[in-house]
Design a protein around this motif. Structure first.
Motif, PDB file in Angstrom:
ATOM      1  N   GLN A  40      -3.846   1.960   2.576  1.00 15.59           N
ATOM      2  CA  GLN A  40      -3.813   3.289   1.981  1.00 15.59           C
ATOM      3  C   GLN A  40      -2.361   3.732   1.935  1.00 15.59           C
ATOM      4  O   GLN A  40      -1.660   3.660   2.940  1.00 15.59           O
ATOM      5  N   VAL A  41      -1.906   4.180   0.775  1.00  8.72           N
ATOM      6  CA  VAL A  41      -0.497   4.519   0.623  1.00  8.72           C
ATOM      7  C   VAL A  41      -0.355   5.900   0.005  1.00  8.72           C
ATOM      8  O   VAL A  41      -1.260   6.414  -0.652  1.00  8.72           O
ATOM      9  N   CYS A  42       0.819   6.506   0.217  1.00  5.27           N
ATOM     10  CA  CYS A  42       1.132   7.797  -0.379  1.00  5.27           C
ATOM     11  C   CYS A  42       1.100   7.700  -1.902  1.00  5.27           C
ATOM     12  O   CYS A  42       1.601   6.732  -2.478  1.00  5.27           O
ATOM     13  N   ALA A  43       0.532   8.714  -2.538  1.00  7.24           N
ATOM     14  CA  ALA A  43       0.577   8.766  -3.997  1.00  7.24           C
ATOM     15  C   ALA A  43       2.013   8.956  -4.470  1.00  7.24           C
ATOM     16  O   ALA A  43       2.408   8.455  -5.526  1.00  7.24           O
ATOM     17  N   ASP A  44       2.817   9.671  -3.672  1.00  6.17           N
ATOM     18  CA  ASP A  44       4.232   9.867  -3.973  1.00  6.17           C
ATOM     19  C   ASP A  44       5.052   9.006  -3.018  1.00  6.17           C
ATOM     20  O   ASP A  44       5.195   9.340  -1.842  1.00  6.17           O
ATOM     21  N   PRO A  45       5.591   7.859  -3.480  1.00  8.89           N
ATOM     22  CA  PRO A  45       6.305   6.943  -2.584  1.00  8.89           C
ATOM     23  C   PRO A  45       7.650   7.458  -2.110  1.00  8.89           C
ATOM     24  O   PRO A  45       8.302   6.824  -1.294  1.00  8.89           O
ATOM     25  N   SER A  46       8.097   8.603  -2.612  1.00  6.96           N
ATOM     26  CA  SER A  46       9.418   9.117  -2.243  1.00  6.96           C
ATOM     27  C   SER A  46       9.382  10.041  -1.037  1.00  6.96           C
ATOM     28  O   SER A  46      10.387  10.643  -0.681  1.00  6.96           O
ATOM     29  N   GLY A  47       8.210  10.187  -0.416  1.00  4.29           N
ATOM     30  CA  GLY A  47       8.088  11.078   0.730  1.00  4.29           C
ATOM     31  C   GLY A  47       9.022  10.681   1.863  1.00  4.29           C
ATOM     32  O   GLY A  47       9.312   9.504   2.083  1.00  4.29           O
ATOM     33  N   GLY A  48       9.489  11.667   2.605  1.00  3.66           N
ATOM     34  CA  GLY A  48      10.437  11.412   3.681  1.00  3.66           C
ATOM     35  C   GLY A  48       9.789  10.773   4.895  1.00  3.66           C
ATOM     36  O   GLY A  48       8.621  11.021   5.210  1.00  3.66           O
ATOM     37  N   ASP A 255      16.286   1.159  -3.106  1.00  4.81           N
ATOM     38  CA  ASP A 255      15.036   0.435  -3.338  1.00  4.81           C
ATOM     39  C   ASP A 255      13.973   1.336  -3.957  1.00  4.81           C
ATOM     40  O   ASP A 255      12.824   0.916  -4.122  1.00  4.81           O
ATOM     41  N   GLY A 256      14.357   2.573  -4.282  1.00  2.00           N
ATOM     42  CA  GLY A 256      13.426   3.483  -4.920  1.00  2.00           C
ATOM     43  C   GLY A 256      12.504   4.211  -3.977  1.00  2.00           C
ATOM     44  O   GLY A 256      11.646   4.984  -4.401  1.00  2.00           O
ATOM     45  N   VAL A 257      12.652   3.974  -2.670  1.00  4.29           N
ATOM     46  CA  VAL A 257      11.797   4.611  -1.667  1.00  4.29           C
ATOM     47  C   VAL A 257      12.673   5.323  -0.643  1.00  4.29           C
ATOM     48  O   VAL A 257      13.512   4.690   0.011  1.00  4.29           O
ATOM     49  N   ASN A 258      12.512   6.633  -0.533  1.00  7.04           N
ATOM     50  CA  ASN A 258      13.207   7.413   0.494  1.00  7.04           C
ATOM     51  C   ASN A 258      14.729   7.252   0.402  1.00  7.04           C
ATOM     52  O   ASN A 258      15.421   7.134   1.411  1.00  7.04           O
ATOM     53  N   ASP A 259      15.255   7.234  -0.828  1.00  8.90           N
ATOM     54  CA  ASP A 259      16.683   6.991  -1.035  1.00  8.90           C
ATOM     55  C   ASP A 259      17.543   8.236  -0.857  1.00  8.90           C
ATOM     56  O   ASP A 259      18.775   8.119  -0.794  1.00  8.90           O
ATOM     57  N   THR A 260      16.919   9.406  -0.824  1.00 12.50           N
ATOM     58  CA  THR A 260      17.688  10.639  -0.695  1.00 12.50           C
ATOM     59  C   THR A 260      17.138  11.478   0.450  1.00 12.50           C
ATOM     60  O   THR A 260      16.013  11.281   0.906  1.00 12.50           O
ATOM     61  N   MET A 261      17.947  12.413   0.894  1.00 15.54           N
ATOM     62  CA  MET A 261      17.553  13.332   1.958  1.00 15.54           C
ATOM     63  C   MET A 261      16.643  14.401   1.365  1.00 15.54           C
ATOM     64  O   MET A 261      17.077  15.240   0.585  1.00 15.54           O
TER      65      MET A 261
END
Length: 335
Positions: A40-48, A255-261
């Motif tokens: 099960q994964v986050c629908a939004d992969p950019s979550g912190g 890598d497109g995942v969690n790249d920013t604060m």
């Protein structure tokens, strides 16, 4: 007559070959579907990322005393019901039935550690991880990476780890559970990602993740590596309208995942928002008055060093626009 026999043998071979291909295809489809069903994964992969357990490094190991029911063994080849934490595994464990694993799973980790588990004679809980400072009523994803250590073809009736992940309140009430199933053997040492979605309870901002091995027999196998336990926020904080929330870490590695604060605001006036980030010497390295303008881990176009940085956020609440609030914290930059 001989021609008929040759034709019969050829047709039999073709049928057997097609049957073997069909069986392999069905097995592959079943395995793929089974794997997908247990992730099960986050629908939004950019979550912190709000929690990250990498077990430290060879020079700075992390203690998990009190988090596991197993006995600590300082050598690289722990026995049944034991564990160790190491940065590399040699191939001589248990008559070379374990894989050689030269590095941990964490990307870019120099001599990074991983958790080595040798399954015991009883099924049940073998590791639990408290995670706090969660936003109540907010969606999160817990994930980890697992590797079956037993080489294929090394023993008959191999014991296969069979895992369940449970997320509970601190009082032991179940929030969410998922049966990961068997961590199958592979022809080469292969990490597998396992994950579960859950919603933080309204009554408490802390949860406990429990790892359970349903395989409890003694014998050849039931051995695994575990690394990179993470909790990722999947949605903005709810139920705390005045809270400005910043995750504990981010990984600006493109890598497109969690790249920013990431900065999560609820009911805060964005036109009065100011973010400042300072390095360890107190020098200002980033500032923004727009929550959508996120720090990418660079200063003057140059990537900043891995480490901890201090942030300061100033904002005015929409419910009290004349009152200015200043909130500070720290964030870990990892690559």
């Amino acid at each position: 007559m001989f021609s008929a026999i040759r034709k019969f043998i050829r047709n039999t071979f073709l049928i057997a070959n097609k049957l073997r291909i069909a069986i392999c295809l069905v097995a592959w489809l079943f395995y793929s579907c089974f794997q997908a069903a247990t992730a099960q994964v986050c629908a939004d992969p950019s979550g912190g990322i709000v929690f990250n357990q990498t077990f430290g490094t060879a020079s700075n190991p992390v203690s998990i005393t009190g988090l596991t029911t197993y006995e600590y063994e300082p050598i690289d080849c722990p026995g049944d019901g034991q564990y160790t934490i190491t940065s590399a595994l040699e191939s001589d464990c248990f008559n070379a039935t374990w894989y050689t694993v030269a590095t941990d799973h964490t990307a870019g980790d120099v001599q990074g550690n991983m958790l080595v588990i040798n399954g015991g004679d009883k099924a049940g809980l073998f590791y639990q991880q408290p995670v706090g400072a969660l936003c109540k009523g907010t969606s999160y994803e817990f994930s980890m990476w697992v590797l079956n250590l037993l080489k294929t073809g090394t023993c008959l009736d191999a014991l296969i780890p069979n895992l369940t992940i449970r997320v509970e309140t601190t009082e032991g009430l179940l929030i969410q559970s998922i049966d990961i199933g068997q961590i199958l053997q592979t022809d080469t040492p292969t990490w597998r990602r396992c994950s579960i979605l859950f919603t933080a309870p309204e009554s408490n901002d802390e949860i406990v993740v429990k790892l359970i091995n349903n395989q409890g027999d003694l014998g050849c196998g039931n051995d695994m590596l575990i690394d990179d336990l993470q909790v990722k926020q999947c949605s903005e904080c709810v139920g705390q309208p005045e809270l400005v929330y910043v995750p504990d870490a981010f990984t600006p590695n493109n890598d497109g995942v969690n790249d920013t604060m990431s900065v999560f605001l609820q009911s805060a006036a964005s036109d009065s928002f100011t973010l400042k980030v300072y390095n360890r010497w107190g020098s200002l390295i980033f500032t923004s008055s727009d929550p959508a303008h996120k720090w990418d881990g660079n200063f003057a176009g140059t990537p900043c060093a891995v480490g901890t940085y201090t942030w300061e956020i100033t904002y005015k609440s929409s419910s009290s626009p004349k009152r200015e609030t200043v909130q500070t914290g720290r964030i870990l930059l990892m690559r």
